[in-house]
Design a protein around this motif. Structure first.
Motif, short mmCIF file in Angstrom:
data_model
loop_
_atom_site.label_atom_id
_atom_site.label_comp_id
_atom_site.label_asym_id
_atom_site.label_seq_id
_atom_site.Cartn_x
_atom_site.Cartn_y
_atom_site.Cartn_z
N VAL A 263 -10.74 7.37 -5.16
CA VAL A 263 -11.32 7.86 -6.41
C VAL A 263 -12.68 8.51 -6.17
CG1 VAL A 263 -12.21 7.19 -8.68
CG2 VAL A 263 -10.08 6.18 -7.84
N VAL A 264 -13.53 7.82 -5.40
CA VAL A 264 -14.88 8.33 -5.15
C VAL A 264 -14.83 9.63 -4.34
CG1 VAL A 264 -17.06 7.85 -3.96
CG2 VAL A 264 -15.96 6.08 -5.34
N SER A 265 -13.87 9.76 -3.42
CA SER A 265 -13.77 10.97 -2.61
C SER A 265 -13.42 12.19 -3.45
CB SER A 265 -12.72 10.78 -1.51
OG SER A 265 -11.41 10.70 -2.07
N ILE A 266 -12.78 11.97 -4.59
CA ILE A 266 -12.40 13.07 -5.48
C ILE A 266 -13.42 13.30 -6.57
CG2 ILE A 266 -10.63 13.88 -7.11
CD1 ILE A 266 -8.58 12.33 -5.43
N ASP A 267 -13.92 12.19 -7.14
CA ASP A 267 -14.88 12.31 -8.25
C ASP A 267 -15.92 11.20 -8.11
OD1 ASP A 267 -16.27 12.67 -10.57
OD2 ASP A 267 -14.60 12.19 -11.93
N LYS A 268 -17.11 11.57 -7.63
CA LYS A 268 -18.18 10.60 -7.44
C LYS A 268 -18.70 10.05 -8.77
CE LYS A 268 -19.81 12.47 -3.04
NZ LYS A 268 -20.96 13.04 -2.31
N ASN A 269 -18.43 10.75 -9.85
CA ASN A 269 -18.91 10.31 -11.17
C ASN A 269 -17.84 9.54 -11.94
OD1 ASN A 269 -21.47 11.62 -10.89
ND2 ASN A 269 -20.48 13.58 -11.35
N ALA A 270 -16.74 9.23 -11.30
CA ALA A 270 -15.67 8.49 -11.98
C ALA A 270 -16.15 7.10 -12.38
CB ALA A 270 -14.45 8.40 -11.08
N PHE A 271 -15.60 6.60 -13.48
CA PHE A 271 -15.92 5.27 -13.98
C PHE A 271 -14.70 4.39 -13.73
CE2 PHE A 271 -16.54 2.12 -17.43
CZ PHE A 271 -17.82 1.73 -17.13
N VAL A 272 -14.87 3.35 -12.89
CA VAL A 272 -13.74 2.51 -12.50
C VAL A 272 -14.00 1.06 -12.92
CG1 VAL A 272 -12.31 1.72 -10.58
CG2 VAL A 272 -13.34 4.00 -10.50
N ILE A 273 -13.02 0.49 -13.59
CA ILE A 273 -13.08 -0.92 -13.99
C ILE A 273 -11.98 -1.66 -13.25
CG2 ILE A 273 -12.97 -2.57 -15.90
CD1 ILE A 273 -13.63 -0.22 -17.77
N VAL A 274 -12.35 -2.69 -12.49
CA VAL A 274 -11.39 -3.48 -11.72
C VAL A 274 -11.34 -4.89 -12.28
CG1 VAL A 274 -10.75 -4.36 -9.46
CG2 VAL A 274 -11.82 -2.11 -9.65
N SER A 275 -10.14 -5.39 -12.54
CA SER A 275 -9.98 -6.74 -13.06
C SER A 275 -8.85 -7.44 -12.31
CB SER A 275 -9.67 -6.73 -14.56
OG SER A 275 -8.46 -6.03 -14.82
N ASP A 276 -8.79 -8.75 -12.44
CA ASP A 276 -7.74 -9.53 -11.80
C ASP A 276 -6.45 -9.42 -12.58
OD1 ASP A 276 -9.52 -10.37 -9.88
OD2 ASP A 276 -10.01 -12.24 -10.91
N ALA A 277 -5.35 -9.25 -11.88
CA ALA A 277 -4.02 -9.33 -12.48
C ALA A 277 -3.37 -10.59 -11.90
CB ALA A 277 -3.20 -8.09 -12.14
N ARG A 278 -3.30 -11.64 -12.71
CA ARG A 278 -2.88 -12.95 -12.21
C ARG A 278 -1.44 -12.97 -11.73
NH1 ARG A 278 -6.90 -15.91 -10.40
NH2 ARG A 278 -8.63 -15.95 -11.85
N GLU A 279 -0.58 -12.19 -12.36
CA GLU A 279 0.82 -12.17 -11.94
C GLU A 279 1.40 -10.81 -12.27
OE1 GLU A 279 4.97 -14.73 -12.52
OE2 GLU A 279 3.08 -15.45 -13.34
N VAL A 280 2.06 -10.22 -11.29
CA VAL A 280 2.66 -8.90 -11.46
C VAL A 280 4.11 -8.96 -11.05
CG1 VAL A 280 2.54 -6.46 -10.87
CG2 VAL A 280 0.44 -7.81 -10.95
N LEU A 281 5.01 -8.55 -11.93
CA LEU A 281 6.43 -8.52 -11.65
C LEU A 281 6.90 -7.07 -11.65
CD1 LEU A 281 7.59 -11.40 -14.04
CD2 LEU A 281 6.93 -11.58 -11.65
N GLY A 282 7.76 -6.73 -10.72
CA GLY A 282 8.28 -5.37 -10.70
C GLY A 282 8.29 -4.80 -9.30
N GLU A 283 8.69 -3.54 -9.19
CA GLU A 283 8.85 -2.88 -7.90
C GLU A 283 7.54 -2.88 -7.12
OE1 GLU A 283 10.36 1.39 -6.04
OE2 GLU A 283 10.48 1.00 -8.20
N GLY A 284 7.61 -3.33 -5.89
CA GLY A 284 6.42 -3.39 -5.05
C GLY A 284 5.66 -4.68 -5.16
N PHE A 285 6.04 -5.51 -6.12
CA PHE A 285 5.37 -6.81 -6.32
C PHE A 285 6.45 -7.89 -6.38
CE2 PHE A 285 2.49 -3.64 -8.03
CZ PHE A 285 1.30 -4.00 -7.46
N VAL A 286 6.06 -9.11 -6.76
CA VAL A 286 7.02 -10.22 -6.86
C VAL A 286 8.03 -9.91 -7.95
CG1 VAL A 286 7.32 -12.66 -7.35
CG2 VAL A 286 5.34 -11.87 -6.06
#
Length: 289
Positions: A263-286
């Motif tokens: 993200v930063v390499s493309i847009d240094k002014n981007a606003f990113v919010i990161v949070s915990d995802a306690r459980e993820v179901l679906g392709e690529g995950f459990v």
């Protein structure tokens, strides 16, 4: 193949064997020598062993009390809930009693209650986490709570368990004293946290909301470099009134660093919010199974 993703049934029983073994180590090497009563039928077993020392050499063993209390509970559960409900839990209960019979009582903490609380909590927590990952419990107050709830439906199983285990812990205070009881509560807290961390950690992921004017380039880069799905959410900046596209992407813990770098390499002014995802179901995950 992910161990916990559509795993064969024999792997569940390997988890139960390992988990009950660790629980037994925590009880025989930490809890019992230190007089820690942490609830459950094993907690009752520790109390019974203490109060019967004068009646028989060494007191009634914990494994015998655990087995004797669980047998009538399982027979009642078999009648009320059916064989499928108790199959794995019955195996876990039998294995725990067998481990308690085989593993000798050794004061590994050498009389230090803090060491016993910490390492006992870790052993018990990891063991219980493995058993729960195998979709089983070790019986005891868990099963009693399920049966009691048939009559007291306005209470949850967890609430009933808290009352039952709390009563056992209070009984332990009378048997071993307040100081040991307080250390036992510390151990309960550690065991709960370790067990929860083991279960959640295997499914733990990160969710990122990305606000950027270059959403198309960022989305394409995430799709190409991380091979993760990206969802565009229509939004309006309440200060500027401008329409925006907020990107939403869920990645593994290891991939969150790569995501931020992309993200930063493309847009240094981007606003990113990161949070915990306690459980993820679906392709690529459990997967849900």
């Amino acid at each position: 193949m992910n161990l916990f993703n559509k795993k064969p049934i024999y792997l569940d029983y390997l988890l139960i064997i390992a988990g009950t073994g660790l629980i037994a180590l925590g009880i025989q090497w930490m809890y019992d020598p230190s007089g820690f009563v942490t609830g459950g039928f094993t907690g009752i077993g520790i109390i019974v062993k203490q109060v019967t020392i004068g009646l028989t050499e060494g007191g009634i063993p914990i494994w015998l009390t655990n087995l004797a209390l669980n047998i009538p509970v399982f027979l009642l559960a078999l009648k009320l809930k059916g064989r499928r409900f108790i199959a794995r839990t019955a195996a876990a209960t039998a294995l725990l009693s067998a481990w308690l019979y085989v593993i000798p009582t050794i004061d590994m903490a050498q009389g230090d209650p803090l060491l016993a609380a910490v390492f006992g909590g870790v052993l018990f927590g990891v063991g219980m986490g493995l058993v729960l990952l195998a979709h089983a419990t070790t019986g005891g107050t868990d099963m009693v709570a399920v049966l009691i709830r048939r009559k007291l439906r306005h209470y949850s199983v967890v609430q009933i368990m808290q009352v039952l285990d709390g009563t056992i812990v209070i009984a332990g205070l009378y048997a071993f004293g307040l100081k040991i009881g307080l250390y036992a509560i510390i151990s309960i807290y550690i065991a709960t946290k370790v067990s929860d961390a083991l279960m959640e950690g295997l499914k733990f992921s990160k969710a990122a909301f990305i606000v950027t004017d270059h959403y198309k380039e960022v989305a394409d880069a995430l799709l190409e470099k991380l091979d993760r799905g990206v969802t565009g959410l229509r939004a309006v900046g309440m200060y500027s009134g401008d329409e925006k596209c907020v990107l939403y992407c869920v990645v593994s813990k290891k991939e969150i660093v790569d995501l931020k770098e992309i993200v930063v390499s493309i847009d240094k002014n981007a606003f990113v919010i990161v949070s915990d995802a306690r459980e993820v179901l679906g392709e690529g995950f459990v997967e849900n199974h």
